[in-house]
Scaffold this active site. Structure first.
Site, PDB file in Angstrom:
ATOM      1  N   THR A 542      21.906  53.906  45.398  1.00 31.86           N
ATOM      2  CA  THR A 542      22.643  53.644  44.125  1.00 31.86           C
ATOM      3  C   THR A 542      21.914  55.094  43.049  1.00 31.86           C
ATOM      4  O   THR A 542      21.300  55.664  43.515  1.00 31.86           O
ATOM      5  CB  THR A 542      21.799  52.606  43.506  1.00 31.86           C
ATOM      6  OG1 THR A 542      20.513  52.609  42.768  1.00 31.86           O
ATOM      7  CG2 THR A 542      22.088  51.395  44.307  1.00 31.86           C
ATOM      8  N   SER A 564      18.010  57.659  48.357  1.00 31.45           N
ATOM      9  CA  SER A 564      18.607  58.998  47.693  1.00 31.45           C
ATOM     10  C   SER A 564      18.634  58.878  46.217  1.00 31.45           C
ATOM     11  O   SER A 564      18.911  60.004  45.553  1.00 31.45           O
ATOM     12  CB  SER A 564      19.990  59.333  48.170  1.00 31.45           C
ATOM     13  OG  SER A 564      20.985  58.221  47.802  1.00 31.45           O
ATOM     14  N   LEU A 600      18.489  69.319  52.968  1.00 29.38           N
ATOM     15  CA  LEU A 600      17.592  70.411  53.546  1.00 29.38           C
ATOM     16  C   LEU A 600      16.330  69.826  53.739  1.00 29.38           C
ATOM     17  O   LEU A 600      15.803  68.936  52.909  1.00 29.38           O
ATOM     18  CB  LEU A 600      17.548  71.485  52.245  1.00 29.38           C
ATOM     19  CG  LEU A 600      19.000  72.338  52.232  1.00 29.38           C
ATOM     20  CD1 LEU A 600      18.857  73.389  51.081  1.00 29.38           C
ATOM     21  CD2 LEU A 600      19.488  73.189  53.600  1.00 29.38           C
ATOM     22  N   GLY A 652      34.525  66.605  44.274  1.00 25.88           N
ATOM     23  CA  GLY A 652      33.331  65.644  44.296  1.00 25.88           C
ATOM     24  C   GLY A 652      32.001  66.261  44.112  1.00 25.88           C
ATOM     25  O   GLY A 652      31.002  65.564  44.533  1.00 25.88           O
ATOM     26  N   LYS A 670      14.674  66.870  39.604  1.00 30.96           N
ATOM     27  CA  LYS A 670      14.264  67.517  41.110  1.00 30.96           C
ATOM     28  C   LYS A 670      12.911  68.264  41.073  1.00 30.96           C
ATOM     29  O   LYS A 670      12.232  68.185  42.023  1.00 30.96           O
ATOM     30  CB  LYS A 670      15.367  68.221  41.587  1.00 30.96           C
ATOM     31  CG  LYS A 670      16.424  67.472  41.812  1.00 30.96           C
ATOM     32  CD  LYS A 670      17.927  68.090  42.261  1.00 30.96           C
ATOM     33  CE  LYS A 670      19.016  67.165  42.751  1.00 30.96           C
ATOM     34  NZ  LYS A 670      20.240  68.046  42.954  1.00 30.96           N
TER      35      LYS A 670
END
Length: 808
Positions: A542, A564, A600, A652, A670
């Site tokens: 989500t 994720s 990665l 996308g 990040k």
């Protein structure tokens, strides 16, 4: 002569009795010389016990008695007189119990013996009716026992003499002896019974007494298995066992045989074959014999309804005779002890007993040590109930570590672990609710069955949907390559969920669309517990700010985590650290490689460098695949910024609202995630972020923003025109400063770089990361590759799932 023993289910009304008669007829047509030993049919013994209790309590119901008679007479309904005398005698016993409102163990044995008597006489009548001459043999005429009613011990020498006389006539004639199992008699003629599964013991004794060729035991199962198939789907059928192995299994709880069944067979080297009455004549079964080749079998035995009696007497240190008092008290009370654990006998011990004996055991021990209680030498005597004992036959303690580690990872913590003196068997005591899970885990470790991994996947957007389909498509290959079976047992979006302990299949989208079950994390966790699912992983695909609040709940309930979703790793540092603490306390993993760089291997590389003691001095890179695509194309193509942005959105690469990307918050999150991998305590508010959205467009509605994208063009045309020759635009995140301190300097901004630099050579939607370390100086470790896209991200999440699975 062969001895054929038929169990209660094999003689029950209907298919069972029909199949038993079929087997006997087949044997006689093949000229086999046979003797039959029978159990009570169906649930007869339980029914007799219920009638006895009702009579004792004055609750006698004539209807129950009539139903009992009708059930017994069903196979011979036209010949009711065959059992008339037995019914009269039996009812007289019940009348006496009703009058006295009590019964002795002797009377109980008399009444329960009618189960086998009725069974044998019924079978004799049916065989004779089919022109197969048979004769009723009452075991009480030869099986002589002591007077321990309910669990009598045979006197084998005298019994064998009597048996040989009685069975001599059957060797000279074609008559089939049908013998009552379970019962015997004292030398005074008083009826006794041999205890649980006593008919098996009777059959073994008969086989010994008549020097039988083989004992064939017909039951409702296909033989002996590595574990009860009702508990473990992957249970393995065992074709051959030695007498020693079978005896060990019986001692540790194999319930298809009496605990003394094997011993009479060993004396005369008579093999025992366990067969399924319902599988016909062509079946393998399990052969138990003196042949010890191709054995060394491993198996799991289960004993349920156990209690652990705990004795703590720290003040008794150094005092002699504590053990004798402890076990003497239990012995006098008739309490049998199983697994024993002692650190030091004078300090405390734990013994496993039947749960029905636990209260009595505690009472007699408290009475025995009452004075020691008063002097505070004994601190506590109590019981822990609702336990199971799993015994691993053929497992040495030195090899138990893998099973133990797998149990702990699945939050199954043994209360006791014990091994036999020979060292060839290990027993563990666990809580009843953990039984199924523990059996499946240990069995998988013993036989290297495919490891069962159970996934709950949350979020069915582009990445979530792609991941689910990748897993379903790869299931067979993973079983073959990794010996791991990944099952998706739960799929949930924000509104609905579907659950299936056997694994959700390829039509999951249709199922979810038509599901009636509301999304509920508590219900999903409850479902996993109720179905004893092991090796649990919760997968968060989500983008929810609230879903991450459940991470600790998952860890506390036995789930590892794969995510994720970047939100959790950028929460305030105290929440971040608290999850790490909960994960450590519950021995759970949390992987999130796709949080930065999609598929990665960035986070893992930084973790390894940091753990190895390498001093990372700076990290710089293009963190966003969507912004990489936008500025890569805008820098080299003569196309407006708004058109490039629409193009990226259509493909996308951006979020539905591109401002999620253009704000720089995604890159900042990040960057913060990487900072925390270096144990820095930076917060999101510490990051200097260049927002790429003009203030006039930052707070308008999404659709309004999309319709006004052209307002961005002038600003970015000017930026492009101001670039030095052979330079390109890149939106980068940078972590720098003295990274050995508590905090580093974090910055997210749009910069120009030479086209020939590593950052300038990025193509398409690729991401690139430069990791500078003390050892490598100004020559960074560069990681570059696809940094966006559902396939790449889903594959990265899948990789994390497999990595967690390897540690299960």
């Amino acid at each position: 002569m062969k001895v054929l023993k038929f169990g209660g289910k094999s003689l029950a009304n209907g298919q069972g009795l029909e199949k038993a008669l079929e087997i006997i007829r087949y044997k006689k047509l093949n000229q086999e010389d046979i003797c039959i030993v029978v159990s009570a049919r169906g649930n007869t013994t339980d029914t007799l016990m219920a009638l006895l209790e009702n009579a004792k309590n004055g609750q006698w119901e004539e209807e129950d008695w009539i139903n009992f008679k009708e059930d017994q007479l069903k196979p011979i309904s036209q010949y009711q007189s065959v059992l008339e005398d037995e019914f009269k005698t039996l009812k007289n016993f019940f009348s006496g119990v009703k009058l006295l409102k009590d019964y002795s163990l002797k009377i109980k044995d008399e009444i329960l013996s009618f189960g086998e008597i009725l069974s044998a006489k019924t079978l004799v009548h049916l065989l004779n009716h089919q022109s197969l001459p048979a004769k009723f043999v009452d075991a009480r005429t030869f099986l002589i026992t002591d007077n321990r009613f309910g669990n009598a011990i045979p006197k084998e020498e005298i019994s064998e003499r009597f048996a040989q006389k009685i069975f001599q006539e059957f060797r000279q004639r074609e008559i089939i002896p049908v013998v009552t199992g379970f019962i015997g008699a004292t030398e005074n003629g008083e009826t006794t019974t041999l205890g649980r599964n006593g008919s098996n013991y009777s059959a073994a004794l008969v086989a010994k007494f008549i020097d039988a060729e083989i004992l064939e035991n017909y039951t409702h199962v296909d033989g002996v298995f590595s574990v009860n198939p009702e508990w473990v789907e992957d249970a393995r059928h065992i074709k051959n066992l030695s007498f020693q192995e079978a005896n060990e299994m019986v001692n540790f709880g194999m319930n298809i045989l009496h605990d003394k069944t094997i011993l009479p067979l060993i004396d005369k080297n008579i093999p025992l074959k366990i067969l399924n009455t319902f599988k016909g004549f062509d079946q393998t079964g399990t052969l138990i014999s003196n042949d010890q080749t191709n054995t060394s079998v491993k198996s799991l035995m289960l004993q349920q309804d156990k209690s652990l009696v705990v004795f703590e007497g720290r003040g008794l240190l150094g005092k002699v005779g504590v053990d004798a008092r402890f076990f003497g008290a239990l012995s006098r009370a008739g309490v049998s002890v199983g697994v024993i654990s002692q650190g030091s006998s004078e300090r405390g011990m734990g013994v496993v007993v039947d749960q029905s004996d636990a209260l009595k055991a505690v009472e007699v021990l408290r009475k025995e040590f009452a004075r020691d209680y008063d002097t505070k030498d004994v601190q506590a005597i109590h019981s822990v109930d609702n336990l199971s004992v799993i015994s691993i036959i053929g497992q040495k303690m030195s090899h138990f570590n893998q099973s133990y580690n797998a149990l702990i990872k699945n939050q199954v913590e043994p209360l006791l672990i014990s091994n036999t003196v020979s060292g060839a068997n290990v027993s563990i005591v666990i809580r009843k609710e953990d039984t199924s899970k523990a059996l499946n885990i240990i069995h998988g470790e013993l036989f290297e069955n495919p490891k069962q991994i159970h996934l709950a996947i949350f979020g069915c957007g582009t990445v979530g949907k792609t991941l689910i389909n990748q897993i379903l498509h790869s299931t067979y290959d993973i079983v073959n390559r990794k010996n791991t079976h990944i099952k998706i047992f739960g799929i949930s979006n924000s509104r609905k969920m579907i659950l299936d302990k056997k694994g959700i299949g390829k039509n999951w989208e249709h199922q979810l669309q038509n599901a009636s079950k509301a999304a509920d994390i508590g219900e999903l966790v409850k479902y996993a517990k109720e179905n004893h699912l092991e090796n649990l992983i919760a997968v968060d695909n989500t983008v929810s700010h609230t879903f991450v609040d459940h991470y600790e709940f998952f860890a506390e309930n036995g789930f590892d985590l794969v995510s994720s979703n970047k939100i959790f790793n950028t929460l305030p540092i105290h929440q971040y650290r608290n999850l790490r603490k909960v994960l450590h306390e519950n021995n759970k993993k949390y992987l999130y490689e796709t949080n930065v760089g999609a598929g990665l291997p960035l986070i893992d590389t930084i973790k390894l460098l940091h753990l190895s003691g390498e001093n990372i001095t700076r990290i710089k890179g293009v963190f966003s695949g969507s912004l990489s695509y936008i500025f890569n194309h805008f820098s080299i193509r003569e196309v407006s910024f708004s058109n490039i942005l629409r193009e990226a959105r259509d493909k996308g690469y951006t979020e539905p609202d591109p401002r999620e990307d253009l704000s720089g918050n995604d890159v900042a999150r990040k960057l913060l995630i990487l900072a925390r991998e270096l144990d820095l305590v930076n917060e999101f508010s510490d990051i200097h972020i260049q927002n790429l959205i003009p203030e006039s467009l930052q707070h308008v509605a999404k659709d309004d923003f999309i319709s006004r994208l052209e307002e961005l063009n002038d600003k970015y045309v000017q930026l492009k025109q101001s670039l030095p020759p052979d330079h390109v635009l890149r939106y980068v995140g940078e972590l720098k400063g003295d990274l050995q301190k508590e905090k580093g300097d974090l910055e997210v901004k749009l910069i120009s770089v030479p086209r020939t630099a590593s950052l300038g050579q990025v193509k398409g939607s690729d991401s690139i990361f430069e990791i500078y370390t003390e050892s490598y100086g100004e020559n960074p470790l560069v990681i570059m590759g696809a940094g966006a896209g559902a396939e790449v991200t889903a594959r990265g999440v899948f990789g994390d799932i497999l990595r967690v699975s390897e540690h299960k």
